[in-house]
Design an enzyme around this catalytic site. Structure first.
Site, PDB file in Angstrom:
ATOM      1  N   TRP A   1       9.171 -14.989  -3.369  1.00 10.95           N
ATOM      2  CA  TRP A   1       9.783 -13.689  -3.677  1.00 10.95           C
ATOM      3  C   TRP A   1       9.713 -12.835  -2.414  1.00 10.95           C
ATOM      4  CZ3 TRP A   1       7.478  -8.692  -3.652  1.00 10.95           C
ATOM      5  CH2 TRP A   1       8.397  -7.678  -3.929  1.00 10.95           C
TER       6      TRP A   1
ATOM      7  N   HIS B   1      12.776  -8.133 -13.901  1.00  5.01           N
ATOM      8  CA  HIS B   1      13.704  -8.098 -12.764  1.00  5.01           C
ATOM      9  C   HIS B   1      15.169  -8.056 -13.164  1.00  5.01           C
ATOM     10  CE1 HIS B   1      10.642  -9.687  -9.563  1.00  5.01           C
ATOM     11  NE2 HIS B   1      10.206  -8.654 -10.258  1.00  5.01           N
TER      12      HIS B   1
ATOM     13  N   ASP C   1       3.098 -12.281 -14.827  1.00  9.46           N
ATOM     14  CA  ASP C   1       3.202 -11.322 -13.725  1.00  9.46           C
ATOM     15  C   ASP C   1       3.104  -9.908 -14.274  1.00  9.46           C
ATOM     16  OD1 ASP C   1       3.529 -10.082 -11.347  1.00  9.46           O
ATOM     17  OD2 ASP C   1       5.584 -10.748 -10.971  1.00  9.46           O
TER      18      ASP C   1
ATOM     19  N   GLU D   1      12.669 -16.427  -6.606  1.00  9.25           N
ATOM     20  CA  GLU D   1      12.594 -15.362  -7.617  1.00  9.25           C
ATOM     21  C   GLU D   1      13.537 -14.208  -7.251  1.00  9.25           C
ATOM     22  OE1 GLU D   1       8.662 -13.747  -8.069  1.00  9.25           O
ATOM     23  OE2 GLU D   1       9.259 -12.372  -9.668  1.00  9.25           O
TER      24      GLU D   1
ATOM     25  N   HIS E   1       8.184 -15.677 -14.960  1.00 10.68           N
ATOM     26  CA  HIS E   1       7.182 -14.646 -14.744  1.00 10.68           C
ATOM     27  C   HIS E   1       7.240 -13.765 -15.984  1.00 10.68           C
ATOM     28  CE1 HIS E   1       6.171 -14.559 -10.164  1.00 10.68           C
ATOM     29  NE2 HIS E   1       5.815 -15.666 -10.760  1.00 10.68           N
TER      30      HIS E   1
HETATM   31  C1  LIG Z   1       2.911 -10.315  -6.654  1.00 15.28           C
HETATM   32  C2  LIG Z   1       4.144 -11.080  -7.077  1.00 15.28           C
HETATM   33  O1  LIG Z   1       4.561 -11.978  -6.141  1.00 15.28           O
HETATM   34  C3  LIG Z   1       5.246 -10.142  -7.405  1.00 15.28           C
HETATM   35  O2  LIG Z   1       4.872  -9.450  -8.576  1.00 15.28           O
HETATM   36  C4  LIG Z   1       6.604 -10.764  -7.603  1.00 15.28           C
HETATM   37  O3  LIG Z   1       6.543 -11.939  -8.363  1.00 15.28           O
HETATM   38  C5  LIG Z   1       7.426  -9.743  -8.264  1.00 15.28           C
HETATM   39  O4  LIG Z   1       7.698  -9.882  -9.419  1.00 15.28           O
HETATM   40  C6  LIG Z   1       7.848  -8.556  -7.497  1.00 15.28           C
HETATM   41  O5  LIG Z   1       8.420  -7.598  -8.292  1.00 15.28           O
HETATM   42 MN   LIG Z   2       7.422 -11.743 -10.466  1.00 13.03          MN
END
Ligand SMILES: C[C@H](O)[C@H](O)[C@@H](O)C(=O)CO
Ligand SMILES: [Mn+2]
Length: 412
Positions: free
Chosen positions: A179, A256, A320, A220, A280
């Protein structure tokens, strides 16, 4: 109601509780390390997460060292039935050395690998493309400066090697999830150039072949973040296409997407074009706020889709969320158990009957069965699962969570 009565109640609907419990026991949830310390990590630095993500709150007990984090994780796993995984970010290295992100190696994570082996759990991994001076422009792999892009490409390559090393050491393929926070606060004039740079950087990162038995690449997407409201370079369409063309996993983070989008609905849609999916599981409140997941409709629908579309075998379930206003260990335990409870409910649905009604366009039966089974004694089946797995439930769980929180509250 006791378990035997519950078993009989489900049997009346043609549902086998023993089969559901046996299946649930085999589903690992990848618990994210970053709930334990508010996404700070263990690099020799100060400063905030950056990248538009931010834990809020100041509840006592934040893990400040790898040993504290591991102790907290051990406690949390002991409160969660089944055997699960740990999802580590690159910035959680455990070493006296101070490598920059483009210098990290598996040796910097050796204590984590040893610990995971001793615990009998698998590891997943993430390169960390935020909380670093070279990410301060909110551009990393898509930065116009080739020097900055190369720095992050090297970080990504090394992360893949580390993931492969973890997978080999533990005998379980490690998902390496990419990500990047890249985006623009205000409307860019050349989105295409930024996306072409991101694609070229990803291609360079993923070029060294890795054994899929050891590690799996995932990408992601995100709609927007704080500070990148106008354009996220790695949008859903960008990564959807990329994952299909390159054969990576696609990571769907429930925070997201636009709040009116139903992430459960996306699973079958993307699964027709992808071999594997990474989730996530999160709870966005108005934005990607990463609240601890509840046993709410969003999670229940997600679990039901995983079961009814037969996707459990090709979906990695990761969590997450990060909330620093409550006990961090309780957050892990509550969220992970809620994911399992949602899966259990999905496994206890009379799916054959519901499918038959839907196929016959008998939507009345579909609706009435859906609503009537909500009265079935799911709680008794969950309590049986907890008892068989020797983890506390109900009031006893609350006492255990309180006891551990009191123990860690004195941390400075
Ligand atoms: C810490 C993670 O990598 C992060 O939350 C990521 O997965 C994400 O969702 C960013 O908005
Ligand atoms: Mn995430």
């Amino acid at each position: 109601m006791g378990y035997e009565n519950a078993k009989a109640a489900f049997a009346e609907w043609g549902v086998d509780t023993e089969a559901a419990l046996a299946r649930l026991k085999t589903i690992p949830i990848s618990m994210h390390c970053w709930q334990g310390d508010d996404v700070v990590g263990f690099e020799q630095k100060t400063g905030s997460s950056g990248g538009g993500i931010q834990a809020t709150g100041n509840h006592p007990g934040r893990a400040r060292t790898p040993d504290e984090l591991r102790a907290d994780l051990e406690f949390a796993y002991a409160m969660i039935p089944g055997r699960h995984r740990l999802n580590l970010h690159a910035m959680y290295l455990d070493t006296e050395a101070t490598p920059d992100r483009d210098e990290i190696e598996i040796a910097h994570f050796a204590p984590w690998v040893d610990w995971a082996r001793a615990q009998g759990i698998g590891l997943d991994f993430n390169p960390t493309f935020f909380a670093h001076a070279k990410a301060d422009d909110n551009l990393t792999l898509s930065h116009p400066d080739p020097g900055i892009r190369d720095f992050w490409i090297e970080h990504g390559k090394r992360s893949r090697e580390i993931a492969a090393g973890m997978g080999a050491a533990l005998g379980s393929a490690c998902v390496n999830n990419i990500w990047v926070p890249d985006g623009y606060k205000d409307t860019p004039v050349d989105r295409m150039a930024a996306r072409a740079r991101l694609e070229a950087s990803l291609d360079a990162m993923l070029a060294p072949p890795q054994d899929r038995a050891r590690m799996l690449d995932a990408v992601e997407s995100k709609l927007f973040g704080i500070g990148v409201e106008a354009c996220t370079v790695g949008s859903h369409e960008f990564y959807m296409g990329y994952a299909i063309r390159k054969g990576t996993l696609l990571c769907l983070d429930m925070g997201h997407f636009h709040p009116t989008e139903n992430i459960a609905d996306k699973l079958s849609a993307v699964a027709l074009s992808l071999d594997e999916i990474l989730l996530h599981v999160s709870r966005p409140m108005r934005w990607d706020s990463d609240h601890v997941i509840l046993l709410d409709d969003d999670i229940l629908q997600m679990a039901q889709e995983l079961v009814s579309a037969d996707l459990l075998g090709r979906t990695r379930i990761g969590l997450d969320f990060f909330d620093a206003t409550i006990s961090r260990t309780a957050a892990w335990v509550i969220g992970t158990r809620n994911m399992q409870k949602a899966l259990l409910r999905a496994l206890l649905m009379p799916l054959d009957r519901l499918r038959a009604a839907e196929d016959a366009l008998d939507f009345t039966t579909r609706l009435v069965v859906t609503e009537e089974v909500k009265d079935l004694p799911f709680g008794a089946v969950w309590a049986e699962f907890a008892a068989r797995e020797d983890v506390p439930n109900g009031q006893k769980l609350i006492r255990e969570l309180d006891r551990y929180q009191a123990q860690v509250s004195g941390r400075g």
